[in-house]
Write an enzyme that holds these catalytic residues in place. Sequence first.
Site, PDB file in Angstrom:
ATOM      1  N   CYS A 118      42.419  21.296 -23.332  1.00 53.28           N
ATOM      2  CA  CYS A 118      42.672  20.172 -22.428  1.00 53.28           C
ATOM      3  C   CYS A 118      41.877  20.341 -21.131  1.00 53.28           C
ATOM      4  CB  CYS A 118      44.174  20.073 -22.148  1.00 53.28           C
ATOM      5  SG  CYS A 118      44.633  18.662 -21.144  1.00 53.28           S
ATOM      6  N   CYS A 119      41.885  21.563 -20.575  1.00 48.35           N
ATOM      7  CA  CYS A 119      41.118  21.828 -19.351  1.00 48.35           C
ATOM      8  C   CYS A 119      39.619  21.648 -19.605  1.00 48.35           C
ATOM      9  CB  CYS A 119      41.380  23.242 -18.832  1.00 48.35           C
ATOM     10  SG  CYS A 119      42.928  23.437 -17.911  1.00 48.35           S
ATOM     11  N   CYS A 201      47.489  19.645 -12.186  1.00 52.89           N
ATOM     12  CA  CYS A 201      47.940  18.481 -12.940  1.00 52.89           C
ATOM     13  C   CYS A 201      49.470  18.455 -13.015  1.00 52.89           C
ATOM     14  CB  CYS A 201      47.375  18.537 -14.355  1.00 52.89           C
ATOM     15  SG  CYS A 201      45.591  18.378 -14.420  1.00 52.89           S
ATOM     16  N   CYS A 204      51.336  20.553 -15.705  1.00 51.85           N
ATOM     17  CA  CYS A 204      51.089  22.002 -15.657  1.00 51.85           C
ATOM     18  C   CYS A 204      51.404  22.603 -14.296  1.00 51.85           C
ATOM     19  CB  CYS A 204      49.645  22.294 -16.038  1.00 51.85           C
ATOM     20  SG  CYS A 204      49.207  21.677 -17.666  1.00 51.85           S
ATOM     21  N   CYS A 227      41.417  27.854 -15.354  1.00 54.12           N
ATOM     22  CA  CYS A 227      41.123  26.916 -16.431  1.00 54.12           C
ATOM     23  C   CYS A 227      40.880  27.623 -17.758  1.00 54.12           C
ATOM     24  CB  CYS A 227      39.921  26.059 -16.078  1.00 54.12           C
ATOM     25  SG  CYS A 227      40.372  24.789 -14.911  1.00 54.12           S
TER      26      CYS A 227
END
Length: 245
Positions: A118-119, A201, A204, A227
Amino acid sequence: MPLDLSSRVSDLNDRYRHHGATAVLERALTDPDVGDIALVSSFGAESVALLHLVSVIDRRVPVLFIDTEMLFPETLTYQSELAVKLNLSDLRIVRARLADTLAEDPRGDLHKSNPDACCALRKTVPLQRALEGFDGWITGRKRYQGSSRQDLQFFEAEEATGRIKVNPLAHWTSEDVQDYITENRLPRHPLVSRGYPSIGCLPCTSKVEEGEDPRAGRWRGQDKDECGIHFVDGKIVRGPKPEAA
Ligand code: SF4
């Protein structure tokens, strides 16, 4: 004959070793050994200090804001208000390509099953694309922010991309940042006073209790504090970093 990247970085660190944050930033923006650089900012809890420093030196410096489309609404509002207040004239909003998001994260829940992927999708790949044409980038990273950053220098070689990372605040403490914000009467991210000393985010990032590490709320409960993505020979690699990132 021009020096290679690591020699140039070593030379820059020697040359500016005894300089402060403002001087490092000023010189980095004009030193031909650094080249064209942009500021990359999350508009997070401490970002306003570096954004202000840059705006005072040259408000035309490109500022790259990575909108992962997973951010807190408060961050988006803060970002647009701050850009106006600081008179930033070259703000660039960086996002993943729609086709990539639809292909890799159609339901917007990739962060649950594979946060590194996702990162990569929402941060690393869009950032690398946005940095094309730049010789380096300015970051707000600081030594106090964790063990992987404790040896952080003002200048770092990013061998995989051939770019230089400039870390003007490498030696600042959390108190230095707070003092700077107070002395310059800068607006704080609204979530800081609500228990978020480090803001990423929404899915997270969680609140941090008194006495916890300020970054404890980032990817809480997961074996992840950055990340987790880096580039080697131009390709994305997931896993342990070969150097502080
Ligand atoms: S911080 Fe979370 S939501 Fe944001 S890009 Fe990384 S995994 Fe995805």
